[in-house]
Enzyme design. Structure first.
Site, PDB file in Angstrom:
ATOM      1  N   GLU A 131     -24.939  72.328 -22.850  1.00  0.00           N
ATOM      2  CA  GLU A 131     -24.147  71.093 -22.867  1.00  0.00           C
ATOM      3  C   GLU A 131     -22.660  71.316 -23.108  1.00  0.00           C
ATOM      4  OE1 GLU A 131     -27.197  71.083 -23.797  1.00  0.00           O
ATOM      5  OE2 GLU A 131     -28.050  69.269 -22.910  1.00  0.00           O
ATOM      6  N   HIS A 169     -34.295  62.701 -31.253  1.00  0.00           N
ATOM      7  CA  HIS A 169     -34.107  62.185 -29.891  1.00  0.00           C
ATOM      8  C   HIS A 169     -33.879  60.682 -29.857  1.00  0.00           C
ATOM      9  CE1 HIS A 169     -35.749  66.147 -29.043  1.00  0.00           C
ATOM     10  NE2 HIS A 169     -35.354  66.012 -27.788  1.00  0.00           N
TER      11      HIS A 169
END
Lengths: 400, 359
Positions: B89, B158
Site C-alpha cells: 500500500e 477490518h
C-alpha cells in the site's frame, strides 16, 4: 622582452605545478593578459574511476571527455552551489533563516553531474537536502535564498521553506524520509504512460535506503519496467548514524537485488555524469529501472543544529576537503590541461560571490508573505472558500 | 370471423409495435442500479472521457475487483489503464501520488480503508499538503477510493471508519456517498476534481439497488462535492448522517412518522468540506438535532457537527442539546450478537430522537 615572457611563463607554470598537474606543451604558453580563448584546450579526455557493477555486463566508460564550455559551466554551478550553502550557513547563524536547513556542500558533484547526464525535460525528485537540486533544476539563487528566509519572493512564496522547493519537472524537496521514492516511481510511470521518452531520477540517502517503501518501489518499478534511475547519495551518515551502524549491507548499489546497480565516485563530477548517461540510456531503452550509489560526503552536519563532529572526527572532514573536494578536482583538471586560466576561474568566483551577495541581500530585504496569503493554495482550480481561523468569529479567505 | 380475429390480433400487435417504435427515441426511464454498478459505470465513463485517468490497486484488474466494483474494466481498457498492484500500500499509494504530480489522474483503490493506514503518510504528507507547500506550483489530482467502516463479521482490524481521520486534514476533500446516485455523481466529480479526494464507500451498500432518475444516468451527471442533500423533509428534528447510516435514519424516520414525529433526514454526502449551512438551516427550522454515524464517538464526525452548531447561528434555535449516535467506543467484535450491538441500530436512532424531543 623574451626574458620577461620567460619569467612570467615560469611563474604560471609554477602555479600550475603546485596543484600537482602536468604541463602540456610549452609552446602553448602565452603572455598573461593577452590570453584568448583560442589558446585554451577546447576539450580533453580524463580517466575516471571504474564503477563497481551489480547485475550488469559492463559499466560506464572509463574515460570522460570534457569540453572547455562544459568545464566552465560545471565549475560555475558547483561554485554557486557551494557559496549559496555557505551563505545560508551564515544567515542561519544570524537567525535570519530558521527551522530546518540541511546543507549540501561537499556533494556538489552529484547534483551537477546528474543534471549533466539528463535533460531538463526529464524529471527529478529528492529528499530534504534539496537546495542544490533546486538550482540545477532551474531555480535561481534569489528564489532559493528568499524561500529559506521565508519571504514572498521565495520559490514557494515563503510557504514551503528549505524542504519544500519545486520547479518544473522537479518535485521537491520532501520532508518524510523515503516517501519521495515511490513518488519518483510514480513520476516514471507517468513518463512511460505518456510516451514522451522522459525518465525520472529518484534520489534518497544512505539513511533512507533501509526504508520498506523503497523496496516496495524497487519491486513495482522492476515489474512494470518504469524508466526510473534510483540514486542513493551515500554520504556515510544518516544524521548521526554511520552506515555501518544502520545497514546490515552497506553495498547500497546491490540493495535493489534484481535491479542492476552501479557504485560511483560521487566526488568526481565527470564520473557522476558518465554514470548518469549510462543509466539514462538503460532506462530510455526500455530495460526498466537502474540503481546508482554515489559515494559522496557532506562537510556540514546533518542540519544546522548538528555541529557534525560528535559522530565523526574533524580529521576525517579535513581529509575529504583536502583530497577529494569536487570543485578542486575539476579546477585542477582544467588548469593542468590548459582548459582555463587561474584568472578566468577567479573571475567566475568573483561573479558567483556577487550573485550570492545580491541574492542574500534580496532574501533579507524582501518582505514576508502577506497575511492574506495564509489560507491560499489549499485547492487547485476551486472557487474561493472560507477557512476557519483560530476562533469561530475569524473567517479567512482562501483562493486557489 | 376468424379473419376478423386475425386482423384484430395483428392490429393489436401492430399497435404495440407502433407504440414501441414511437418510444424508441426517448431517454431511458428510471432504473434500479446497485451502488456497485453505479461506481463501475462512473469509472468506466470517466476512463473513456479522459485518457489520463487510470485505476490501480490490489485485484482491480484480472480479479475484477475484490468487491467486483471494477468488473469488466480491465477487459475493456487493458493493462495500461487498469493496473494490479502487489500488496504494498505505501508503495503503490506513493506511486499513484507521483503519477498525479506528473500529469496523470489516478484512481487509487484501497481494498479497504483499513489498509490505507499503511499508506496514510502518502495520502496526507505527499498528496494533501503539496499544493499548499508549493504555493500552488504542484497540484495532485488523485482519488483514493475503497470501502470504509464496518462490514459484516470482519472483526476489529477490518472495520474502522476513517471519516474523522481524513476529515481532519486540510488539503483533502473527503466524500461519503450513500445511494447509487450519490456514488455515481460524486465519483465522477471526484475524478474530475483537480485535488486529492478520499472517497469512502461502504461494502454493505455495494449490493443495494436504488432507483436512478433519467438525469442521473447522463454521462455528465455530477454531484457537487461539499453539498449535503435532504433525503426526507420534516419539521420536528434534524437527523444528520452519512453513508450506510442514512438508510437506518430513513427507516427510523418511517417508524417515527407513524407516531407523528417528522424527521428531516440530511445525507451529508461530503465530510470535508462539511455543508454546515445545510445543517444550520435545518436546525433553525426544527430546533432539534441528532447526528448518526458508524464511526467511534471520540473526536468524530458528529463531534465536529455539534461544535459547528454551537459556534454558529443555529445554536440559539436549539430547544435541547444536540447529541450524537455513534458506533460503540470499542474495537469491533466478531460474534454476530456483539457486532450488531457495536453499531447504531434503528432502535438506537428512534430512542435518541425521542429523548431529544422530550428533553
Amino acid at each position: 622582452m623574451r626574458n620577461m615572457l620567460a619569467i612570467i611563463s615560469n611563474v604560471l607554470r609554477g602555479t600550475a605545478s603546485r596543484n600537482g598537474a602536468e604541463l602540456v606543451s610549452e609552446g602553448a604558453r602565452v603572455v598573461v593578459s593577452a590570453r584568448t580563448y583560442a589558446d585554451f584546450t577546447p576539450q580533453a579526455s580524463f580517466d575516471i574511476k571504474k564503477c563497481d557493477v551489480h547485475k550488469l555486463e559492463e559499466g560506464p566508460p572509463l574515460q570522460a571527455v570534457l569540453t572547455r564550455e562544459e568545464g566552465l559551466q560545471y565549475y560555475r554551478t558547483m561554485q554557486t552551489m557551494r557559496r549559496m550553502e555557505l551563505k545560508s550557513d551564515q544567515l542561519y547563524k544570524q537567525k535570519i533563516i530558521r527551522g530546518f536547513c540541511h546543507l549540501y556542500d561537499g556533494q556538489e558533484a552529484c547534483a551537477v553531474g546528474i543534471e549533466a547526464g539528463i535533460n531538463l525535460t526529464d524529471h527529478l525528485i529528492t529528499a530534504y537536502r534539496a537546495h542544490g537540486y533546486t538550482l540545477t533544476r532551474g531555480g535561481t539563487v534569489r528564489e532559493i535564498m528568499a524561500e529559506l528566509t521565508g519571504r514572498r519572493g521565495g520559490i514557494a512564496k515563503g510557504k514551503g521553506g528549505s524542504m519544500h522547493m519545486y520547479t518544473k519537472h522537479f518535485y521537491g524537496g520532501n520532508g518524510i524520509v523515503g516517501a519521495q521514492v515511490p513518488l519518483g516511481a510514480g513520476v516514471a510511470l507517468a513518463c512511460k504512460y505518456l510516451g514522451k521518452n522522459e525518465l525520472c531520477v529518484c534520489l534518497y540517502g544512505d539513511g533512507a535506503a533501509n526504508q520498506g517503501q523503497i523496496f516496495e518501489t524497487y519491486n513495482m518499478a522492476s515489474l512494470w519496467k518504469l524508466p526510473c534511475i534510483f540514486i542513493c547519495e551515500n554520504n556515510k551518515y544518516g544524521m548521526g548514524t554511520s552506515v555501518e551502524r544502520a545497514a546490515a549491507s552497506t553495498d547500497y548499489f546491490k540493495r535493489g537485488d534484481f535491479i542492476p546497480g552501479l557504485r560511483v565516485d560521487g566526488m568526481d563530477v565527470l564520473c557522476v555524469r558518465e554514470a548518469t548517461k549510462f543509466a539514462a540510456e538503460h532506462c530510455r531503452s526500455g530495460k526498466g529501472p537502474i540503481l546508482m550509489e554515489l559515494q559522496t560526503y557532506r562537510y556540514h552536519g546533518h542540519s544546522m543544529s548538528d555541529p557534525g563532529i560528535s559522530y565523526r572526527t574533524r580529521e576525517e572532514i579535513q581529509e575529504v576537503r583536502s583530497k577529494s573536494d569536487p570543485i578542486s578536482m575539476l579546477k585542477d583538471r582544467m588548469l593542468s590541461n590548459n582548459m582555463a586560466s587561474v584568472e578566468e576561474l577567479k573571475e567566475i568566483d568573483v561573479e558567483v560571490r556577487k550573485e550570492i551577495e545580491d541574492a542574500a541581500q534580496f532574501a533579507t530585504t524582501d518582505p514576508e508573505p502577506p497575511l492574506d496569503d495564509l489560507c491560499n493554495h489549499i485547492f487547485y482550480n476551486d472557487p474561493p472558500m472560507e477557512v476557519r481561523g483560530t476562533n469561530p468569529w475569524t473567517k479567512l479567505k482562501s483562493v486557489s | 370471423m376468424a379473419s376478423l380475429r386475425c386482423l384484430l390480433r395483428s392490429g393489436k400487435t401492430a399497435v404495440r409495435a407502433v407504440l414501441r417504435r414511437e418510444f424508441h427515441g426517448t431517454p431511458p426511464a428510471a432504473v434500479q442500479v446497485t451502488v456497485r454498478d453505479a461506481l463501475n459505470q462512473a469509472m468506466d465513463e470517466e476512463l473513456e472521457r479522459d485518457e489520463r485517468v487510470f485505476l490501480l490497486g490490489e485485484e482491480v484488474a484480472q480479479y475484477d475487483g475484490a468487491y467486483k466494483v471494477s468488473r469488466g474494466l480491465w477487459k475493456k481498457y487493458g493493462d495500461k489503464r487498469i493496473i494490479d498492484t502487489p500488496i504494498t500500500e505505501m508503495g503503490f499509494a506513493g506511486i499513484a501520488v507521483g503519477a498525479a504530480m506528473a500529469g496523470l489522474r489516478p484512481i487509487c483503490e484501497f481494498m479497504t480503508f483499513n489498509f490505507s493506514m499503511q499508506a496514510i503518510d502518502q495520502v496526507i504528507n505527499s498528496a494533501a499538503k503539496t499544493y499548499y507547500m508549493s504555493a500552488g506550483r504542484q497540484s495532485v489530482p488523485i482519488v483514493f477510493r475503497g470501502p470504509n467502516g464496518a462490514s459484516a463479521g470482519v472483526a476489529a482490524q477490518h472495520s474502522q471508519c476513517f471519516a474523522a481521520w481524513y476529515g481532519h486534514c486540510p488539503g483533502l476533500k473527503v466524500v461519503s456517498p450513500w445511494s447509487a446516485e450519490d456514488a455515481r455523481g460524486l465519483l465522477k466529480s471526484a475524478i474530475r476534481d483537480d485535488n486529492p479526494v478520499v472517497f469512502l464507500e461502504n461494502e454493505l451498500m455495494y449490493g443495494v439497488p436504488f432507483e436512478m432518475s433519467e438525469e442521473s444516468q447522463s454521462k455528465d451527471f455530477l454531484i457537487p462535492i461539499g453539498k449535503a442533500k435532504i433525503e426526507r423533509q420534516g419539521n420536528h428534528i434534524t437527523v444528520v448522517s452519512h453513508s450506510r447510516m442514512v438508510s437506518l435514519c430513513l427507516d427510523a424516520a418511517a417508524v417515527l412518522a407513524k407516531e407523528g414525529i417528522e424527521c428531516e433526514v440530511i445525507n451529508m454526502r461530503t465530510i470535508r468540506p462539511l455543508d454546515a449551512e445545510a445543517i444550520e438551516t435545518s436546525v433553525m427550522k426544527t430546533n432539534h438535532l441528532i447526528t448518526v454515524e458508524g464511526g467511534w464517538p471520540q473526536f468524530g464526525v458528529g463531534g465536529e457537527i455539534l461544535a459547528r452548531i454551537m459556534e454558529g447561528p443555529a445554536f440559539n434555535y436549539l430547544d435541547a442539546p444536540a447529541v450524537r449516535v455513534t458506533g460503540v467506543d470499542i474495537p469491533m467484535p466478531y460474534a454476530k450478537i456483539l457486532e450488531d450491538n457495536s453499531v447504531p441500530q434503528i432502535k438506537d436512532i428512534i430512542f435518541s430522537v425521542k429523548k431529544t424531543l422530550n428533553a
